[in-house]
Design a protein around this motif. Structure first.
Motif, mmCIF file in Angstrom:
data_model
loop_
_atom_site.group_PDB
_atom_site.id
_atom_site.type_symbol
_atom_site.label_atom_id
_atom_site.label_comp_id
_atom_site.label_asym_id
_atom_site.label_seq_id
_atom_site.Cartn_x
_atom_site.Cartn_y
_atom_site.Cartn_z
ATOM 1 N N PHE A 82 17.661 0.454 -40.627
ATOM 2 C CA PHE A 82 19.091 0.311 -40.897
ATOM 3 C C PHE A 82 19.695 1.650 -41.340
ATOM 4 O O PHE A 82 20.831 1.987 -40.999
ATOM 5 N N TYR A 83 18.932 2.423 -42.112
ATOM 6 C CA TYR A 83 19.401 3.738 -42.579
ATOM 7 C C TYR A 83 19.050 4.839 -41.571
ATOM 8 O O TYR A 83 18.963 6.010 -41.936
ATOM 9 N N GLY A 84 18.845 4.444 -40.332
ATOM 10 C CA GLY A 84 18.645 5.395 -39.243
ATOM 11 C C GLY A 84 17.413 6.266 -39.414
ATOM 12 O O GLY A 84 17.359 7.383 -38.881
ATOM 13 N N GLY A 85 16.430 5.772 -40.173
ATOM 14 C CA GLY A 85 15.192 6.529 -40.340
ATOM 15 C C GLY A 85 15.312 7.671 -41.345
ATOM 16 O O GLY A 85 14.346 8.389 -41.600
ATOM 17 N N ILE A 86 16.505 7.842 -41.948
ATOM 18 C CA ILE A 86 16.678 8.912 -42.949
ATOM 19 C C ILE A 86 15.784 8.613 -44.154
ATOM 20 O O ILE A 86 15.230 9.514 -44.778
ATOM 21 N N ALA A 271 17.641 -11.838 -45.067
ATOM 22 C CA ALA A 271 18.108 -10.470 -45.343
ATOM 23 C C ALA A 271 17.900 -9.575 -44.116
ATOM 24 O O ALA A 271 18.792 -8.807 -43.740
ATOM 25 N N ILE A 272 16.740 -9.709 -43.479
ATOM 26 C CA ILE A 272 16.461 -8.876 -42.296
ATOM 27 C C ILE A 272 17.475 -9.188 -41.181
ATOM 28 O O ILE A 272 18.028 -8.283 -40.552
ATOM 29 N N ALA A 273 17.743 -10.476 -40.988
ATOM 30 C CA ALA A 273 18.696 -10.864 -39.934
ATOM 31 C C ALA A 273 20.110 -10.377 -40.287
ATOM 32 O O ALA A 273 20.838 -9.882 -39.417
ATOM 33 N N ALA A 274 20.478 -10.503 -41.564
ATOM 34 C CA ALA A 274 21.835 -10.109 -41.977
ATOM 35 C C ALA A 274 22.054 -8.612 -41.766
ATOM 36 O O ALA A 274 23.139 -8.185 -41.353
#
Ligand SMILES: Cc1ncc(COP(=O)(O)O)c(C=O)c1O
Length: 370
Positions: A82-86, A271-274
């Motif tokens: 979700f955080y683009g791998g940062i 949470a993962i789906a949301a």
């Protein structure tokens, strides 16, 4: 059982009166004898939960006989994505809500004789547990009519005993935010033994140009722990999931206190789906941004004092005693929240709902202020 003289009750170390959450909708409906009650007192998502999360809960029901992952590894991987791998999965800590995470952070860092700094008006749980852990609370109030961070006085308050500095942006209960400029000024001046807890549970709603989350500071390796929640924009307050992100070093340290299998399967899967339901977050945020302008206009017309918000609530200061105001609003079936115990006497926090709920709120407000 034999008699003992030893007193096990340490009332003076516990938070006075505990945390007073609001009443439930059903309690209020029964109390005021109304079928329709508008709950605008807890900053929940008025649209409900993400449909993807609901679907995930339904299918996870089949696995309830199996323990979930011990350290919520699937959620931490989903967050990293979700955080683009940062941020790496090992930079996340999860717990059963944002509040639970705040408590875990305090347990991890506070010992007798330590100090924490809070900036009132602030979210009450920051200082709920400190006393029991033997730490004391130093308040450096937000200053001026826009509730700005008082950087010189925060720096003055820091000493060898300080362990945690609590910042919140967008702030509950004021709805105001801390600018990037202020954080750029403050954070590099803090000594290495002070950890900044940056509560950003309302970040999705912020639209100010100079708003920032803690991400750039964590990414730069600073001693900052961001606290987030699935209770607000994701609409999963009932599932109790919160997460934090920080440096790998701090995450590893705090994680030693996590109970094994702490997140239940339904909470983790929802949470993962949301997280993946970007369309739902957009719908949620769009509603709040539209409705806040609608409410501002009405408040201006009514001459009610309020603070412009970066969150999904607007705090007002009606010319009326807060308790009386709350009761009068309840009679019209509208639940609002006095925030005197957050350090904002006379102020009332009102969640932004959908148009129907907001109209009910404004109608009740007009009636009450007459
Ligand atoms: C500023 C702030 N932080 C954290 C939380 C924690 O939310 P939860 O414990 O539901 O995750 C809340 C909830 O109201 C909040 O307003």
């Amino acid at each position: 059982m034999g008699k003992s003289q030893i007193n096990i009750f340490k009332e003076s170390l516990l938070p006075k009166g505990g945390y007073k959450g609001g009443k439930s909708k059903a309690e209020v409906a029964a109390l005021v004898g109304k079928k329709k009650v508008y709950k605008l007192s807890s900053n929940e998502n008025y649209l409900g939960a993400s449909p993807k999360a609901k679907k995930a809960i339904k299918s996870a029901v089949n696995d309830l006989n199996i323990y979930p992952e011990r350290t919520a590894v699937r959620l931490r991987h989903a967050l990293s994505k979700f955080y683009g791998g940062i941020l790496k999965p090992d930079q996340f800590v999860t717990d059963n809500s944002g509040v639970a995470l705040l408590e875990m952070i305090e347990r991890a860092f506070l010992s007798p004789g330590n100090e924490i700094i809070v900036c009132n008006p602030a979210f009450k749980p920051y200082h709920m547990f400190a006393k029991k852990l033997g730490a004391s609370v130093v308040d450096v109030p937000l200053k001026g009519k826009y509730y700005k961070l008082d950087i010189p006085n925060i720096l003055k308050a820091v000493n060898k005993k300080t362990r945690l500095l609590f910042l919140c942006s967008p702030n509950n209960p004021t709805g105001t935010h801390i600018s990037m400029e202020q954080l750029d000024e403050l954070l590099p001046q803090l000594p290495a033994h002070v950890v900044t807890v940056f509560d950003e549970v309302y970040y999705q709603y912020a639209d100010a140009e100079d708003f920032t989350t803690a991400l750039p500071y964590v990414d730069a390796g600073m001693n900052v722990i961001a606290v987030n929640s699935f209770s607000k924009a994701y609409g999963l307050a009932g599932m109790r999931v919160g997460y934090g992100y920080t440096t790998e070093k701090l995450a590893k340290y705090i994680s030693q206190l996590i109970r094994p299998f702490h997140l239940n399967t339904l909470a983790m899967d929802s949470a993962i789906a949301a997280l993946q339901d970007k369309a739902y977050i957009k719908k949620t945020v769009d509603l709040v941004l539209t409705e806040k302008e609608y409410i501002y206009k009405a408040l201006d017309k009514l001459g009610v004092k309020y603070w412009k918000t970066q969150a999904n609530f607007i705090t007002i200061k009606p010319k009326m005693k807060d308790k009386l105001f709350e009761e009068a609003m309840l009679k019209s079936g509208v639940m609002v929240r006095p925030v005197v115990n957050f350090g904002a006497p006379g102020c009332i926090r009102v969640t932004i709902g959908d148009r129907e709920a907001n109209q009910a709120y404004l109608r009740a407000l007009k009636k009450v202020l007459k």
